[in-house]
Design a protein around this motif. Structure first.
Motif, PDB file in Angstrom:
ATOM      1  N   LYS A   1       0.693  -6.289  -5.112  1.00 31.76           N
ATOM      2  CA  LYS A   1       1.840  -7.106  -5.496  1.00 31.76           C
ATOM      3  C   LYS A   1       3.075  -6.252  -5.713  1.00 31.76           C
ATOM      4  O   LYS A   1       4.184  -6.592  -5.265  1.00 31.76           O
ATOM      5  N   ALA A   2       2.873  -5.106  -6.403  1.00 32.75           N
ATOM      6  CA  ALA A   2       4.004  -4.214  -6.642  1.00 32.75           C
ATOM      7  C   ALA A   2       4.559  -3.667  -5.338  1.00 32.75           C
ATOM      8  O   ALA A   2       5.779  -3.577  -5.143  1.00 32.75           O
TER       9      ALA A   2
ATOM     10  N   GLN B   1      -8.510  -6.332  -9.811  1.00 35.32           N
ATOM     11  CA  GLN B   1      -7.229  -6.675 -10.420  1.00 35.32           C
ATOM     12  C   GLN B   1      -6.211  -5.558 -10.235  1.00 35.32           C
ATOM     13  O   GLN B   1      -5.023  -5.801  -9.988  1.00 35.32           O
TER      14      GLN B   1
ATOM     15  N   LYS C   1       4.337  -5.107  -2.427  1.00 36.53           N
ATOM     16  CA  LYS C   1       5.000  -6.210  -1.724  1.00 36.53           C
ATOM     17  C   LYS C   1       6.396  -6.449  -2.281  1.00 36.53           C
ATOM     18  O   LYS C   1       7.367  -6.660  -1.536  1.00 36.53           O
ATOM     19  N   GLN C   2       6.504  -6.403  -3.632  1.00 36.52           N
ATOM     20  CA  GLN C   2       7.822  -6.573  -4.246  1.00 36.52           C
ATOM     21  C   GLN C   2       8.769  -5.449  -3.849  1.00 36.52           C
ATOM     22  O   GLN C   2       9.945  -5.675  -3.570  1.00 36.52           O
TER      23      GLN C   2
ATOM     24  N   LEU D   1      -4.987  -5.720  -6.692  1.00 36.99           N
ATOM     25  CA  LEU D   1      -4.064  -6.849  -6.524  1.00 36.99           C
ATOM     26  C   LEU D   1      -2.699  -6.532  -7.117  1.00 36.99           C
ATOM     27  O   LEU D   1      -1.656  -6.837  -6.519  1.00 36.99           O
ATOM     28  N   ALA D   2      -2.706  -5.907  -8.319  1.00 36.92           N
ATOM     29  CA  ALA D   2      -1.444  -5.550  -8.955  1.00 36.92           C
ATOM     30  C   ALA D   2      -0.682  -4.531  -8.113  1.00 36.92           C
ATOM     31  O   ALA D   2       0.548  -4.625  -7.939  1.00 36.92           O
TER      32      ALA D   2
END
Length: 355
Positions: free
Chosen positions: A205-206, A198, A208-209, A201-202
């Motif tokens: 994601k961060a 997790q 990617k943002q 993934l976080a």
């Protein structure tokens, strides 16, 4: 203080462990000595060095250690064999004395009852005063004594069975606890792996943002550049004199400051309009940013100058979208193309032509 308490707790435990280990070693040695005594026929003599005394000592030290039982029966079988030999030689009194020892110590010895029955038959059938005297002197243990010894043997067997059942129960309990601990550790490992997954993934994601935001900002910067409207001028006819004046201004623009640094540029990449030159220009762009420098592009013609200036601009925007390149051009003939860095300035070298 805490260290002293721990030391006070650990030392007695170590001493107990050493004592327990020493006791186990003593018992093992005692068993070896009993076996050696039986093999050498030191069954109940000489005093202080015989199997019977060592069997008794073992039982006193470890009443519930049944490793001595098989040796006790071996001891009894040796006396039964001696009794049978004595009967074969007509020594009925000696045979009875041997069997009495076995009845008292190990009444369940294999062959004991058969030997006693044989001896009783021999004495009964031989008749005579000598036989009667030997029968009287060699009278075996009473029925009550035999019953008592059998009862003791049964109690020992029950105690042995109880201890074995208790051992199996504890072993089963230890297996269950070990299995439960294994499952707990596996669950803990899975939980940590899930937490790590997790977290990754976080983080992804961060990232990617953040990359999307950077791309959006870069696209917005390009859009501003592309969308910047050019001033609309009313087309007018430019005279030849005005054209000549503008050309003179362009050619007269000279950088008069000493260069901070000079970087050669690949003439082949410029000639082929190779866009991969942007990667080679990155050290030059970083130096421009670090020094807030203006640049002079030295090329044989203006077309090369314009193309190279675009490459420098794109390279700088990848590093810093807010930086604006201040540049000018110098023609070169014999030398290859290169870029020089100069102290920062606020305006271009080329002045505007006054209307």
């Amino acid at each position: 203080m805490l260290r002293a308490i721990k030391f006070a707790l650990i030392v007695p435990a170590l001493l107990l462990g050493f004592q327990s280990q020493a006791a186990t070693q003593d018992l093992d040695q005692l068993l070896k000595s009993i076996k050696a005594d039986i093999q050498n026929k030191r069954l109940s003599s000489p005093a202080g060095n015989n199997a019977l005394e060592r069997i008794t000592a073992f039982r006193e030290q470890a009443p519930f250690d049944f490793r001595v039982v098989p040796l006790t029966y071996e001891w009894g079988e040796a006396y039964v064999a001696m009794a049978n030999n004595a009967m074969a030689n007509g020594q009925y009194g000696k045979a009875q004395s041997y069997l009495e020892k076995v009845w008292y110590v190990a009444s369940l010895t294999p062959g004991l009852e058969q030997a006693q029955a044989r001896l009783d038959a021999e004495l009964k059938g031989s008749g005579g005063k000598a036989a009667k005297a030997e029968t009287k002197a060699a009278k075996g243990p009473s029925k009550e004594e035999i019953a008592r010894q059998k009862k003791v043997a049964q109690q020992l067997a029950k105690e042995k069975a109880r201890l074995e059942a208790d051992r199996k129960r504890k072993l089963e309990q230890a297996k269950k606890e070990a299995l439960a601990e294994k499952k707990r550790l596996e669950a803990e490992l899975k939980r940590k792996q899930e937490e790590e997954r997790q977290r990754r993934l976080a983080a992804a994601k961060a990232e990617k943002q953040a990359a999307a935001q950077r791309a959006k900002a870069a696209a917005a910067g390009k859009a501003v550049v592309k969308a910047a409207p050019k001033p609309v001028k009313v087309a007018k006819k430019v005279s030849k004199a005005e054209k000549n004046a503008a050309s003179e201004l362009w050619h007269s623009a000279k950088e008069d400051t000493a260069p901070l640094a000079s970087y050669p540029i690949s003439a082949e990449q410029i000639a082929n309009r190779d866009r991969s030159i942007s990667d080679d220009l990155e050290p030059v762009c970083q130096a421009i940013l670090d020094n807030d420098a203006s640049v002079v592009v030295h090329t044989p013609d203006k077309a090369d100058y314009r193309w190279l200036t675009v490459r420098l601009t794109l390279c700088l925007r990848r590093l810093d979208t807010s930086f604006r390149l201040r540049h000018s051009h110098q023609l070169v003939s014999d030398e290859g193309p290169f870029v020089t860095l100069h102290p920062p300035r606020g305006v271009s070298l080329v002045r505007k032509v006054e209307p």
